[in-house]
Design a protein around this motif. Structure first.
Motif, PDB file in Angstrom:
ATOM      1  N   GLN A 139       9.984  -0.633  -7.863  1.00  0.00           N
ATOM      2  CA  GLN A 139      10.284  -0.789  -6.441  1.00  0.00           C
ATOM      3  C   GLN A 139      11.245   0.317  -6.027  1.00  0.00           C
ATOM      4  O   GLN A 139      12.308   0.466  -6.626  1.00  0.00           O
ATOM      5  N   SER A 170       8.455   1.161  -1.236  1.00  0.00           N
ATOM      6  CA  SER A 170       7.186   1.072  -1.948  1.00  0.00           C
ATOM      7  C   SER A 170       7.353   0.219  -3.192  1.00  0.00           C
ATOM      8  O   SER A 170       8.455   0.097  -3.748  1.00  0.00           O
ATOM      9  N   GLN A 171       6.241  -0.361  -3.622  1.00  0.00           N
ATOM     10  CA  GLN A 171       6.214  -1.152  -4.844  1.00  0.00           C
ATOM     11  C   GLN A 171       4.910  -0.859  -5.584  1.00  0.00           C
ATOM     12  O   GLN A 171       3.831  -0.874  -4.994  1.00  0.00           O
ATOM     13  N   GLU A 220       1.860  -0.978  -2.987  1.00  0.00           N
ATOM     14  CA  GLU A 220       2.219  -1.669  -1.740  1.00  0.00           C
ATOM     15  C   GLU A 220       3.271  -0.854  -1.013  1.00  0.00           C
ATOM     16  O   GLU A 220       4.229  -0.381  -1.631  1.00  0.00           O
ATOM     17  N   TYR A 262       5.891  -0.841   2.340  1.00  0.00           N
ATOM     18  CA  TYR A 262       6.592  -1.752   3.249  1.00  0.00           C
ATOM     19  C   TYR A 262       7.417  -0.952   4.252  1.00  0.00           C
ATOM     20  O   TYR A 262       7.843   0.177   3.985  1.00  0.00           O
ATOM     21  N   ILE A 268      12.522  -6.772  -1.299  1.00  0.00           N
ATOM     22  CA  ILE A 268      11.307  -6.150  -0.770  1.00  0.00           C
ATOM     23  C   ILE A 268      10.311  -7.202  -0.281  1.00  0.00           C
ATOM     24  O   ILE A 268       9.513  -6.941   0.614  1.00  0.00           O
ATOM     25  N   ASN A 269      10.375  -8.409  -0.825  1.00  0.00           N
ATOM     26  CA  ASN A 269       9.475  -9.482  -0.392  1.00  0.00           C
ATOM     27  C   ASN A 269       9.785  -9.943   1.025  1.00  0.00           C
ATOM     28  O   ASN A 269       8.967 -10.617   1.651  1.00  0.00           O
ATOM     29  N   CYS A 325      10.651  -7.693   3.416  1.00  0.00           N
ATOM     30  CA  CYS A 325      10.324  -6.594   4.310  1.00  0.00           C
ATOM     31  C   CYS A 325       8.886  -6.750   4.819  1.00  0.00           C
ATOM     32  O   CYS A 325       8.057  -7.416   4.188  1.00  0.00           O
ATOM     33  N   ASP A 326       8.573  -6.102   5.941  1.00  0.00           N
ATOM     34  CA  ASP A 326       7.216  -6.159   6.493  1.00  0.00           C
ATOM     35  C   ASP A 326       6.289  -5.277   5.666  1.00  0.00           C
ATOM     36  O   ASP A 326       6.531  -4.069   5.518  1.00  0.00           O
ATOM     37  N   LYS A 327       5.239  -5.887   5.117  1.00  0.00           N
ATOM     38  CA  LYS A 327       4.275  -5.116   4.321  1.00  0.00           C
ATOM     39  C   LYS A 327       3.291  -4.418   5.255  1.00  0.00           C
ATOM     40  O   LYS A 327       2.645  -5.053   6.082  1.00  0.00           O
ATOM     41  N   SER A 340      -1.474  -2.759   1.310  1.00  0.00           N
ATOM     42  CA  SER A 340      -1.546  -3.043  -0.121  1.00  0.00           C
ATOM     43  C   SER A 340      -2.902  -2.577  -0.631  1.00  0.00           C
ATOM     44  O   SER A 340      -3.939  -2.897  -0.041  1.00  0.00           O
TER      45      SER A 340
END
Length: 468
Positions: free
Chosen positions: A90, A98-99, A116, A118, A125-126, A128-130, A133
């Protein structure tokens, strides 16, 4: 299984990485960022498989305990075989986060890869707005090279750092994490810029890249709209809060009265004690109509007696003539009734100097009943009385009803003590009387119905008022 099984998938370890590592150890990348790492057993992070063992490393310019990172790097062992078959990277940095997830399948010698992207935020990060993906499943060595030499070599570098679970080389791990952070996805003149380790042009389509660029490019306008919406919500909140305060000012005023004193039952001249709690509602001015809960715990006792006779005669079947069984009972009941709780409502008029109220409700009453029965029993055969048997029977028991006798009452409360500076008066003298009405309590075999008699109670004491 070989501890460096990842190498079996994508070839030999990149030897140049170890050489580069010795060079970068002299000139550390991002010296302003601190490196931390932890090893642990079971972990279950959101969006990832459960790890039986894991290693977590990160870079940050904040203290370790703040749990903030510019990059987070995870090695995970998902099947408890001592080999790390899952890697998560991440990268946090404005304007995008990014992830990347690498899942290694040692049976097929292939990997599953997820990228992914964001919108930037400093939270997990979960949260944040994605934006997008993209997943690739079953990538082999040839396909990895087609994506890019840098992408393929990157995977080999991951494996070169991996040792047995308990023997991670923290120097190599730190160099890898710092190197990874240097290869961040960036925005340049509104264009998404990848790099050799994450070749965006190979991993994403033109439409997907454009979607990310548009999202970031439109962010200032979205933030402007969001700010305007927040301002509008703030104005609406202040408006509603003003209305709420005005309505609150018109709401009834609440008080809580607590007091105690003595209670006299006039029927038996018994003197006991009481403790009362009375939540009260009045208007904001504290003057005019008021209503409160009338709840007293008391010890008010009445002793009384009941006597009577019960004559019982029953014909005996199977006799050729006339034969009757007779039971003649004179009974005497000694009853001690105790009022333990008074529960009802008070309604009346309140003012700063006094309160007058009427009250009504129920008394919780329990009775101790002791009986003495004098019983004569005999037979009458063809009109002739036979020999009698005499017996004295005694028994006692307790009966109670939560909603016992109904009561009606009147009372007054006087505030003789005043405070300085016009403060409200809190201590008061209380006087009230009530009548407990006749109430059926129990029906007894051969003795009829037992009633609680009508009786009067007088209370006098002190109360203290807690005002809201």
């Amino acid at each position: 299984m070989d501890k460096i099984i990842i190498i079996l998938i994508f070839g030999a370890t990149n030897k140049s990485f170890a050489q580069d590592a010795s060079q970068t150890s002299k000139e550390k990348l991002f010296p302003n960022l601190n490196f931390y790492f932890e090893t642990g057993e079971y972990a279950n992070y959101v969006g990832h498989p459960a790890f039986k063992k894991h290693v977590l490393a990160w870079l940050t310019n904040e203290p370790k305990e703040n749990n903030k990172g510019n990059i987070w790097f995870y090695y995970g062992d998902t099947n408890e075989d001592g080999v790390y078959d899952y890697i998560n990277v991440q990268k946090i940095g404005s304007p995008i986060n990014s992830q990347e997830k690498f899942s290694f399948n040692f049976d097929t010698k292939k990997i599953d890869y997820v990228l992914e992207i964001y919108d930037y935020c400093r939270e997990s990060i979960n949260n944040c707005d994605k934006i997008i993906s993209k997943s690739y499943n079953g990538i082999d060595q040839k396909e990895a090279k087609q994506i890019g030499e840098g992408f393929s070599e990157r995977i080999k570098e991951f494996s070169s750092v991996q040792k047995e679970f308990s023997r991670f080389n923290s120097r190599q791990l730190e160099e890898l994490v710092r190197k990874e952070y240097s290869y961040r996805l960036k925005m340049a003149d509104g264009r998404l810029a990848g790099n050799s380790r994450t070749p965006i042009e190979k991993l994403l389509s033109e439409e997907e890249i454009k979607k990310i660029e548009n999202y970031i490019g439109e962010k200032p306008e979205r933030e402007k709209i969001k700010k305007e919406q927040e301002e509008a919500r703030k104005i609406e909140y202040e408006k509603q809060e003003k209305i709420r305060i005005e309505q609150e000012a018109r709401k009834p005023k609440a008080k809580l009265k607590i007091g105690g004193g003595v209670v006299l039952n006039t029927k038996s001249s018994h003197v006991g004690s009481y403790f009362g709690i009375s939540p009260q509602i009045t208007n904001k001015k504290g003057k005019g109509f008021a209503m409160d809960l009338d709840m007293f715990f008391m010890n008010s006792k009445i002793d009384f007696e009941v006597s009577g006779r019960d004559y019982y005669e029953n014909e005996v079947a199977g006799y050729s003539g006339s034969k009757y069984f007779v039971s003649d009972m004179f009974y005497h009941l000694n009853i001690s009734a105790k009022n333990t709780v008074r529960l009802g409502l008070n309604m009346g008029y309140v003012s700063p100097a006094f309160e007058m109220f009427t009250s009504f409700g129920f008394l919780r009453q329990k009775m101790l009943i002791t009986t003495t029965d004098n019983v004569e029993e005999y037979y009458i055969k063809d009109g002739i009385k036979g020999q009698s048997s005499f017996e004295i029977r005694k028994s006692s028991w307790e009966t109670k009803k939560f909603f016992g006798p109904f009561y009606l009452g009147l009372g007054i409360e006087i505030f003789p003590f005043s405070k300085e500076n016009g403060h409200e008066k809190n201590l008061s003298l209380s006087f009230d009387g009530l009548i407990g009405l006749k109430r059926e309590m129990e029906t007894l075999y051969r003795r009829g119905i037992i009633y609680s008699p009508r009786h009067s109670i007088i209370n006098t004491g002190l109360k203290y008022t807690f005002r809201k």
